[in-house]
Motif scaffolding. Structure first.
Motif, PDB file in Angstrom:
ATOM      1  N   SER A   1       0.836  -1.194   0.000  1.00  0.00           N
ATOM      2  CA  SER A   1       0.000   0.000   0.000  1.00  0.00           C
ATOM      3  C   SER A   1       0.871   1.244   0.000  1.00  0.00           C
ATOM      4  CB  SER A   1      -0.931   0.017   1.213  1.00  0.00           C
ATOM      5  OG  SER A   1      -0.191   0.063   2.422  1.00  0.00           O
ATOM      6  N   GLU A   2       0.283   2.343  -0.423  1.00  0.00           N
ATOM      7  CA  GLU A   2       0.994   3.609  -0.415  1.00  0.00           C
ATOM      8  C   GLU A   2       0.024   4.726  -0.055  1.00  0.00           C
ATOM      9  OE1 GLU A   2       4.598   5.900  -2.636  1.00  0.00           O
ATOM     10  OE2 GLU A   2       3.977   3.893  -3.211  1.00  0.00           O
ATOM     11  N   VAL A   3       0.467   5.592   0.850  1.00  0.00           N
ATOM     12  CA  VAL A   3      -0.286   6.788   1.220  1.00  0.00           C
ATOM     13  C   VAL A   3       0.437   8.000   0.642  1.00  0.00           C
ATOM     14  CG1 VAL A   3      -1.034   8.289   3.110  1.00  0.00           C
ATOM     15  CG2 VAL A   3      -1.260   5.822   3.328  1.00  0.00           C
ATOM     16  N   PHE A   4      -0.315   8.849  -0.024  1.00  0.00           N
ATOM     17  CA  PHE A   4       0.214  10.095  -0.566  1.00  0.00           C
ATOM     18  C   PHE A   4      -0.328  11.260   0.262  1.00  0.00           C
ATOM     19  CE2 PHE A   4       0.378   7.121  -4.021  1.00  0.00           C
ATOM     20  CZ  PHE A   4       1.497   7.465  -4.760  1.00  0.00           C
ATOM     21  N   THR A   5       0.560  12.112   0.747  1.00  0.00           N
ATOM     22  CA  THR A   5       0.139  13.322   1.435  1.00  0.00           C
ATOM     23  C   THR A   5       0.701  14.520   0.687  1.00  0.00           C
ATOM     24  OG1 THR A   5       2.047  13.245   2.935  1.00  0.00           O
ATOM     25  CG2 THR A   5       0.003  12.203   3.687  1.00  0.00           C
ATOM     26  N   GLY A   6      -0.133  15.520   0.476  1.00  0.00           N
ATOM     27  CA  GLY A   6       0.287  16.680  -0.297  1.00  0.00           C
ATOM     28  C   GLY A   6      -0.076  17.981   0.372  1.00  0.00           C
ATOM     29  N   VAL A   7       0.582  19.050  -0.058  1.00  0.00           N
ATOM     30  CA  VAL A   7       0.297  20.399   0.444  1.00  0.00           C
ATOM     31  C   VAL A   7       0.136  21.325  -0.756  1.00  0.00           C
ATOM     32  CG1 VAL A   7       1.112  22.348   1.807  1.00  0.00           C
ATOM     33  CG2 VAL A   7       1.600  20.015   2.572  1.00  0.00           C
ATOM     34  N   TYR A   8      -1.045  21.930  -0.866  1.00  0.00           N
ATOM     35  CA  TYR A   8      -1.313  22.933  -1.896  1.00  0.00           C
ATOM     36  C   TYR A   8      -1.261  24.307  -1.236  1.00  0.00           C
ATOM     37  CZ  TYR A   8      -3.940  25.883  -5.125  1.00  0.00           C
ATOM     38  OH  TYR A   8      -4.323  26.903  -5.960  1.00  0.00           O
ATOM     39  N   ASN A   9      -0.547  25.231  -1.842  1.00  0.00           N
ATOM     40  CA  ASN A   9      -0.389  26.547  -1.230  1.00  0.00           C
ATOM     41  C   ASN A   9      -0.456  27.650  -2.282  1.00  0.00           C
ATOM     42  OD1 ASN A   9      -0.108  28.288   0.893  1.00  0.00           O
ATOM     43  ND2 ASN A   9       2.095  28.050   1.104  1.00  0.00           N
ATOM     44  N   THR A  10      -1.127  28.714  -1.934  1.00  0.00           N
ATOM     45  CA  THR A  10      -1.199  29.921  -2.753  1.00  0.00           C
ATOM     46  C   THR A  10      -1.592  31.082  -1.839  1.00  0.00           C
ATOM     47  OG1 THR A  10      -2.132  30.880  -4.776  1.00  0.00           O
ATOM     48  CG2 THR A  10      -3.644  29.644  -3.375  1.00  0.00           C
ATOM     49  N   ALA A  11      -1.461  32.287  -2.326  1.00  0.00           N
ATOM     50  CA  ALA A  11      -1.725  33.464  -1.493  1.00  0.00           C
ATOM     51  C   ALA A  11      -3.218  33.763  -1.452  1.00  0.00           C
ATOM     52  CB  ALA A  11      -0.958  34.667  -2.028  1.00  0.00           C
ATOM     53  N   GLU A  12      -3.966  32.837  -0.857  1.00  0.00           N
ATOM     54  CA  GLU A  12      -5.398  32.981  -0.681  1.00  0.00           C
ATOM     55  C   GLU A  12      -5.778  32.524   0.718  1.00  0.00           C
ATOM     56  OE1 GLU A  12      -7.312  30.821  -3.813  1.00  0.00           O
ATOM     57  OE2 GLU A  12      -6.547  32.123  -5.391  1.00  0.00           O
ATOM     58  N   PRO A  13      -6.979  32.880   1.190  1.00  0.00           N
ATOM     59  CA  PRO A  13      -7.382  32.505   2.551  1.00  0.00           C
ATOM     60  C   PRO A  13      -7.393  30.988   2.759  1.00  0.00           C
ATOM     61  CG  PRO A  13      -8.843  34.178   1.658  1.00  0.00           C
ATOM     62  CD  PRO A  13      -7.987  33.720   0.524  1.00  0.00           C
ATOM     63  N   HIS A  14      -7.185  30.616   4.019  1.00  0.00           N
ATOM     64  CA  HIS A  14      -7.274  29.218   4.456  1.00  0.00           C
ATOM     65  C   HIS A  14      -6.197  28.318   3.856  1.00  0.00           C
ATOM     66  CE1 HIS A  14     -11.068  30.629   5.958  1.00  0.00           C
ATOM     67  NE2 HIS A  14     -11.551  30.803   4.734  1.00  0.00           N
ATOM     68  N   MET A  15      -5.103  28.898   3.469  1.00  0.00           N
ATOM     69  CA  MET A  15      -3.998  28.113   2.931  1.00  0.00           C
ATOM     70  C   MET A  15      -2.904  27.946   3.983  1.00  0.00           C
ATOM     71  SD  MET A  15      -4.716  27.129  -0.069  1.00  0.00           S
ATOM     72  CE  MET A  15      -6.374  27.312  -0.730  1.00  0.00           C
ATOM     73  N   PRO A  16      -2.106  26.883   3.892  1.00  0.00           N
ATOM     74  CA  PRO A  16      -2.163  25.822   2.865  1.00  0.00           C
ATOM     75  C   PRO A  16      -3.251  24.793   3.158  1.00  0.00           C
ATOM     76  CG  PRO A  16      -0.396  25.350   4.386  1.00  0.00           C
ATOM     77  CD  PRO A  16      -0.973  26.685   4.810  1.00  0.00           C
ATOM     78  N   MET A  17      -3.600  24.026   2.132  1.00  0.00           N
ATOM     79  CA  MET A  17      -4.541  22.927   2.271  1.00  0.00           C
ATOM     80  C   MET A  17      -3.801  21.616   2.014  1.00  0.00           C
ATOM     81  SD  MET A  17      -7.642  23.868   3.117  1.00  0.00           S
ATOM     82  CE  MET A  17      -8.729  22.575   2.523  1.00  0.00           C
ATOM     83  N   ARG A  18      -4.090  20.628   2.843  1.00  0.00           N
ATOM     84  CA  ARG A  18      -3.439  19.334   2.712  1.00  0.00           C
ATOM     85  C   ARG A  18      -4.354  18.354   1.997  1.00  0.00           C
ATOM     86  NH1 ARG A  18      -1.848  22.121   6.847  1.00  0.00           N
ATOM     87  NH2 ARG A  18       0.345  22.112   7.482  1.00  0.00           N
ATOM     88  N   SER A  19      -3.746  17.421   1.298  1.00  0.00           N
ATOM     89  CA  SER A  19      -4.523  16.443   0.539  1.00  0.00           C
ATOM     90  C   SER A  19      -4.031  15.033   0.817  1.00  0.00           C
ATOM     91  CB  SER A  19      -4.426  16.733  -0.960  1.00  0.00           C
ATOM     92  OG  SER A  19      -3.105  16.526  -1.419  1.00  0.00           O
ATOM     93  N   LEU A  20      -4.869  14.065   0.457  1.00  0.00           N
ATOM     94  CA  LEU A  20      -4.565  12.658   0.684  1.00  0.00           C
ATOM     95  C   LEU A  20      -4.792  11.841  -0.583  1.00  0.00           C
ATOM     96  CD1 LEU A  20      -6.231  11.806   4.126  1.00  0.00           C
ATOM     97  CD2 LEU A  20      -3.812  11.533   3.577  1.00  0.00           C
ATOM     98  N   GLY A  21      -4.123  10.727  -0.633  1.00  0.00           N
ATOM     99  CA  GLY A  21      -4.374   9.715  -1.647  1.00  0.00           C
ATOM    100  C   GLY A  21      -3.885   8.387  -1.105  1.00  0.00           C
TER     101      GLY A  21
END
Length: 231
Positions: free
Chosen positions: A104-124
């Motif tokens: 199995s593999e878990v992917f964790t990511g971070v999306y970031n930009t100059a907008e409110p509520h950032m950064p946002m984390r993601s999963l896979g």
């Protein structure tokens, strides 16, 4: 979009019928990376992850194809969600693990930009059967999918209830966060302790979380062919 794959590394695997991978406890892993830019030039997405060394095993090759597909899905999702007004970045990593009859593999990511509520984390996540290379899902893991997801929801709610306030719990229950539907249990991996549910951002507040459902709580619902997953 280019996948930069490493050269094949030797992988000692015990095979049945010439192709079925039955023991990857000592399998070598190799590193891979996907790196690309958005068509408008505003964003970049990079995923570093792990694959099996393939050697001469078609089953390992199949598993790698599933892992590659999940890595590419993460990049594609970032492109779809990327800001069209400001520069943005998406950086993710994937960690491969073996347990019983699974890779199995878990992917964790971070999306970031100059907008409110950032950064946002993601999963896979992706879970594969080492005997055949097929992806293990709730559809084939449980004898009855609805019964299995219902049990997972009950167990998840019981554990969340120990740390959440009554108000939070009522809100999450009304929102259907424990309902037996796929979207509530999209990401998971098998572990020696049980099913590790990977909880995405905002399902239960900010931040990624992991809730492990013991095998004993669900083993009576697992399809006979997959019972070895419980260890």
């Amino acid at each position: 979009m280019n996948v930069i794959k490493p050269g094949a590394l030797f992988l000692a695997l015990l095979a049945l019928g010439g192709t079925a991978v039955t023991n990857v406890a000592r399998a070598e892993t190799s590193e891979a990376v996907i790196s690309t830019a958005s068509p408008d030039g505003l964003g970049t997405a990079t995923v570093h992850y792990q694959r099996l060394g393939t050697a001469d095993s078609p089953t390992a090759e199949t598993i790698n194809e599933h892992i590659d597909a999940e890595a590419n899905r993460a990049v594609t999702q970032a492109m779809w969600n990327g800001s069209t007004r400001r520069p943005w970045t998406f950086d993710a990593s994937g960690t491969l693990k073996t347990w019983a009859i699974t890779v199995s593999e878990v992917f964790t990511g971070v999306y970031n930009t100059a907008e409110p509520h950032m950064p946002m984390r993601s999963l896979g996540s992706v879970v594969c059967d080492t005997r055949s290379g097929v992806v293990i899902t709730w559809d084939n893991l449980f004898r009855d999918k609805t019964a299995g997801l219902t049990r997972l929801g009950e167990q998840l709610e019981a554990q969340v209830a120990t740390v959440a306030s009554p108000t939070e719990l009522r809100s999450w229950r009304r929102a259907g966060q424990f309902a037996p539907v796929d979207v509530n249990f999209k990401y998971w991996t098998p572990t020696p302790e049980g099913i590790a549910l990977q909880i995405p951002e905002v399902q239960f507040g900010r931040g990624l979380k992991v809730v492990t459902i013991p095998w004993a709580a669900v083993s009576d619902l697992i399809a006979p062919g997959f019972l070895p997953i419980t260890g």
